[in-house]
Scaffold this active site. Structure first.
Site, short mmCIF file in Angstrom:
data_model
loop_
_atom_site.label_atom_id
_atom_site.label_comp_id
_atom_site.label_asym_id
_atom_site.label_seq_id
_atom_site.Cartn_x
_atom_site.Cartn_y
_atom_site.Cartn_z
N ILE A 96 11.64 14.46 -30.45
CA ILE A 96 10.28 14.82 -30.90
C ILE A 96 9.88 16.22 -30.41
O ILE A 96 9.08 16.89 -31.05
CB ILE A 96 9.26 13.76 -30.49
CG1 ILE A 96 7.97 13.92 -31.32
CG2 ILE A 96 9.00 13.78 -28.99
CD1 ILE A 96 7.06 12.74 -31.30
N ASN B 55 1.02 8.84 -19.98
CA ASN B 55 0.45 7.86 -19.06
C ASN B 55 -0.99 8.26 -18.79
O ASN B 55 -1.41 9.36 -19.16
CB ASN B 55 1.29 7.73 -17.78
CG ASN B 55 1.31 9.00 -16.95
OD1 ASN B 55 0.26 9.54 -16.61
ND2 ASN B 55 2.49 9.47 -16.62
N GLY C 221 10.37 9.69 -19.85
CA GLY C 221 10.50 9.47 -21.28
C GLY C 221 9.93 10.60 -22.12
O GLY C 221 10.10 11.78 -21.81
N ASP D 235 6.86 11.51 -22.53
CA ASP D 235 5.84 12.27 -21.79
C ASP D 235 6.48 13.40 -20.98
O ASP D 235 6.07 14.56 -21.08
CB ASP D 235 5.08 11.31 -20.88
CG ASP D 235 3.83 11.90 -20.27
OD1 ASP D 235 3.31 12.91 -20.78
OD2 ASP D 235 3.35 11.33 -19.27
N SER E 80 4.78 3.02 -26.60
CA SER E 80 4.92 1.80 -25.79
C SER E 80 6.28 1.11 -25.89
O SER E 80 6.51 0.11 -25.21
CB SER E 80 3.81 0.78 -26.08
OG SER E 80 2.58 1.22 -25.56
N TYR F 37 7.35 1.00 -21.32
CA TYR F 37 6.26 0.02 -21.37
C TYR F 37 6.70 -1.29 -22.01
O TYR F 37 5.92 -2.23 -22.09
CB TYR F 37 5.05 0.59 -22.09
CG TYR F 37 4.26 1.61 -21.26
CD1 TYR F 37 4.72 2.08 -20.03
CD2 TYR F 37 3.06 2.10 -21.72
CE1 TYR F 37 4.00 3.00 -19.30
CE2 TYR F 37 2.32 3.03 -20.98
CZ TYR F 37 2.80 3.46 -19.77
OH TYR F 37 2.08 4.37 -19.02
#
Length: 173
Positions: free
Chosen positions: A10, A23, A31, A33, A121, A125
């Site tokens: 991405i 987060n 990940g 983020d 997620s 997550y």
């Protein structure tokens, strides 16, 4: 509004807005983020810190979205959203759907014509990929009428073959 799959990284996906599966601290992490913060550079973190000092002293709640610069990414904005942690005994699908709705609403406000989403997620997550993809596609389709004047393309950017297959199945359903 066109829904497309662009598998891969991405942080290398050209789009007006790239969505970060952040987060609640907005200060980077693992990940997607961490990858967005690393590739995008210090400008993203600086804006996230300003948001924490002003509008979001307690952090960004799950299901909400805020925007910052995209720094060095091939985008104009990063839209940060916090997905829920998956729980078998508690239905948090409404919160996950809200991540997509709020991100698209904000993208339209910004004037973004294309928006790239990760599988929110579905990483650390723990959300099952098939269900995460279904919620992503259904939530985006539900927003199409509201954002169609601005947002022309939603790009789902699954990472890995299993994620790609889940998103293809969700789009075909």
């Amino acid at each position: 509004m066109e829904l497309l799959i662009r598998p891969g990284d991405i942080t290398r996906t050209p789009a007006d807005a790239v969505v970060n599966a952040a987060n609640s601290t907005l200060l980077g992490g693992g990940g997607v983020d961490g990858a967005i913060h690393r590739r995008g550079g210090p400008e993203i973190l600086a804006e996230c810190r300003r948001l924490r000092e002003t509008e979001l002293p307690g952090g960004l709640p799950a299901g909400r979205a805020v925007a910052t610069t995209a720094g060095r990414l091939p985008a104009r904005w990063v839209i940060h959203t916090v997905g829920p942690v998956y729980a078998r005994t508690i239905d948090k699908s409404g919160t996950l759907a809200s991540c997509y709705r709020e991100s698209l609403r904000l993208a339209a406000e910004l004037g973004a014509r294309s928006v790239a989403f990760p599988a929110i997620s579905a990483g650390i997550y723990g959300w099952p990929m098939d269900d995460a993809a279904r919620i992503a596609v259904e939530s985006s389709r539900a927003m199409a009428e509201l954002v169609r004047e601005v947002v022309e393309q939603v790009l789902f950017v699954p990472y890995g073959p299993a994620a790609e297959e889940a998103f293809r199945a969700a789009l075909e359903a």
